[in-house]
Write an enzyme that holds these catalytic residues in place. Structure first.
Site, short mmCIF file in Angstrom:
data_model
loop_
_atom_site.label_atom_id
_atom_site.label_comp_id
_atom_site.label_asym_id
_atom_site.label_seq_id
_atom_site.Cartn_x
_atom_site.Cartn_y
_atom_site.Cartn_z
N CYS A 95 4.39 -11.18 -8.82
CA CYS A 95 4.55 -10.64 -10.34
C CYS A 95 5.25 -11.42 -11.00
O CYS A 95 6.70 -11.80 -10.78
CB CYS A 95 5.12 -9.13 -10.64
SG CYS A 95 5.32 -8.39 -12.08
N CYS A 101 6.62 -3.04 -11.78
CA CYS A 101 6.94 -3.00 -13.25
C CYS A 101 5.75 -2.59 -14.03
O CYS A 101 5.86 -2.53 -15.35
CB CYS A 101 7.51 -4.18 -13.72
SG CYS A 101 6.31 -5.55 -13.55
N CYS A 123 1.24 -4.55 -11.10
CA CYS A 123 2.47 -4.57 -10.24
C CYS A 123 3.11 -3.08 -9.99
O CYS A 123 3.42 -2.47 -11.07
CB CYS A 123 3.69 -5.30 -10.94
SG CYS A 123 5.33 -5.34 -10.22
N CYS A 169 8.53 -9.57 -12.95
CA CYS A 169 9.79 -8.84 -12.44
C CYS A 169 9.94 -9.73 -11.00
O CYS A 169 11.12 -9.34 -10.57
CB CYS A 169 9.48 -7.36 -11.84
SG CYS A 169 8.33 -6.92 -10.70
N ASP A 226 -17.72 13.55 -4.13
CA ASP A 226 -18.12 12.77 -5.23
C ASP A 226 -18.64 11.31 -4.66
O ASP A 226 -18.16 10.59 -3.96
CB ASP A 226 -16.72 12.42 -5.85
CG ASP A 226 -16.88 11.69 -7.17
OD1 ASP A 226 -17.83 11.35 -7.34
OD2 ASP A 226 -15.71 11.25 -7.69
#
Length: 449
Positions: A228, A209, A206, A231, A356
């Site tokens: 979530c 939180c 999340c 929260c 990369d």
């Protein structure tokens, strides 16, 4: 207009005319010349335009192209950076090349690299900024997804009156309080359930939180109807939504947006997201639904995005890949092909590709073993890397054909045992292969098909 700005525009336009006329090029250098003379030349170039910015990790080019097709149903003179040159010099070149209509405001639809939203917003106030998605991509430039999002936010914070049109299925996009007007689009095609994203997925925490985020359903990767439990953060309400997916094929998709039927001549769920974003832009600019439906069926192929190119007796589908999420969606798409096919994978690691190449290890190449592909061709400047990755995935020596250069790659494609060949390639590899195909008269020179 200042003398410096006037000189910058004149110099840029002359260099564009010369390069475009005699060199079949000029997508970036004219803008570089103009901004060298006057760093603020964009402010003058864009003063009579309403600008829409389209940004995000995947889908910018196709969303931009679909949006232009839609808006042509209503608007006469649309400027866009159709070459895909999406950094400041390329965007400046696109404005230098376009001739606005006198006495009225024109419309500019811009594909913009994530890191270039902020410098662009120093000079213009867009009518809307569209955000497609955020995934790990070009780790050498962006790092993790939060860094990429912050680069976009740096631009958004400069233009608080600009409308934000955002993919609501991406948790990051609704995680920061912003004063801008907001429109959200997303998927609502499945009943609610209860599930988690795989642990190696981008953005499983999340953003408020840092609790593990939950989903009522997932479309792919970390996108879906999220919430979530810790929260209370959850997906915002949708303005536009995919309400059904009727058919997914490698070369076509049919689906519904707000219960209305649509079809596009390109495969993959990820491309339905692009179509949905374009739909939302069209409706924001008051294009009728029927006109959007017609625009989607115009069947224009986009550079590097599932172009089908005839190479002798082979149908070659060229697909750009650049990060693991996009790659896995493409692999899933081609595995749905009911016909036999061969596969080529071309890997480069230049700046435009991302230097990369570790992202190939997150590609689900092991799924290829289910498809019984007779020949898998590898090539590109980093062919050893992709060849080794495929061997680790279980692709056999009998299947693999490593090619030392693009001439050998093209010969291998011409001699493939199947009529259809999918070519998955990074950005500069796409450019190099298309140039080689143009040299053999399979396509016209330049960026267009």
């Amino acid at each position: 207009m200042t003398i410096k700005s006037s000189f910058a525009k004149t110099s840029g336009r002359f260099s564009y005319w010369f390069l475009h006329t005699f060199m079949q090029g000029g997508s970036s250098l004219p803008g570089q010349i103009a901004t060298k003379i006057d760093p603020a030349v964009l402010k003058d170039l864009t003063k009579n335009y309403d600008v829409i910015i389209i940004t995000g990790t995947n889908g910018k080019t196709l969303t931009t192209a679909l949006t232009v097709q839609i808006l042509k149903q209503k608007y006469q003179n649309i400027m866009t950076n159709s070459t895909g040159s999406n950094m400041m010099q390329g965007i400046t070149t696109a404005f230098l090349a376009h001739r606005p209509q006198k006495g009225q405001r024109d419309l500019a639809i811009l594909e913009v690299d994530e890191a270039n939203v902020e410098p662009l917003c120093r000079y213009i106030e867009p009518k809307a900024i569209v955000m497609t998605n955020i995934f790990r991509d070009q780790m050498d430039r962006f790092g993790e997804i939060y860094t990429t999002y912050n680069k976009i936010l740096d631009g958004v914070k400069l233009v608080p009156n600009t409308t934000l049109i955002m993919n609501a299925d991406v948790p990051l996009f609704s995680s920061v309080e912003l004063p801008n007007p907001k429109l959200y689009y997303g998927f609502n095609h499945l009943p609610d359930g209860e599930l988690l994203a795989p642990s190696n997925t981008d953005g499983v925490l999340c953003p408020i939180c840092e609790h593990i985020i939950h989903y009522k359903f997932i479309t792919y990767s970390s996108q879906g109807k999220f919430y979530c439990p810790n929260c209370g953060f959850k997906r915002p309400e949708l303005m536009d939504q995919v309400t059904a997916i009727n058919e997914l094929r490698p070369t076509s998709s049919s689906f519904e947006i707000n219960q209305e039927p649509f079809a596009i001549s390109i495969g993959g769920m990820y491309n339905i997201y692009n179509a949905l974003a374009a739909y939302s832009i069209g409706r924001f600019l008051d294009v009728d639904v029927a006109d959007i439906q017609a625009a989607f069926t115009s069947n224009k192929k986009i550079f590097g995005r599932q172009e089908v190119i005839q190479v002798k007796d082979k149908e070659v589908t060229l697909v750009l890949v650049k990060n693991p999420v996009g790659l896995n969606q493409v692999l899933q798409m081609i595995e749905s092909d009911p016909e036999d096919f061969s596969l080529a994978m071309l890997l480069n690691a230049n700046y435009a590709d991302g230097i990369d190449t570790s992202w190939i290890w997150d590609g689900e190449f092991e799924s290829l073993l289910k498809s019984g592909i007779p020949t898998i061709i590898t090539g590109g400047e980093r062919r050893d890397d992709i060849t080794f990755r495929l061997k680790v995935a279980g692709v056999t020596e009998q299947q693999l054909q490593e090619t030392a250069d693009l001439d050998a790659t093209l010969r291998a494609i011409e001699n493939a045992p199947t009529k259809h060949v999918y070519v998955l390639a990074t950005y500069t590899a796409v450019l190099q292969l298309r140039k080689k195909m143009a040299d053999h008269n399979y396509i016209k020179k330049g960026m267009s098909v």
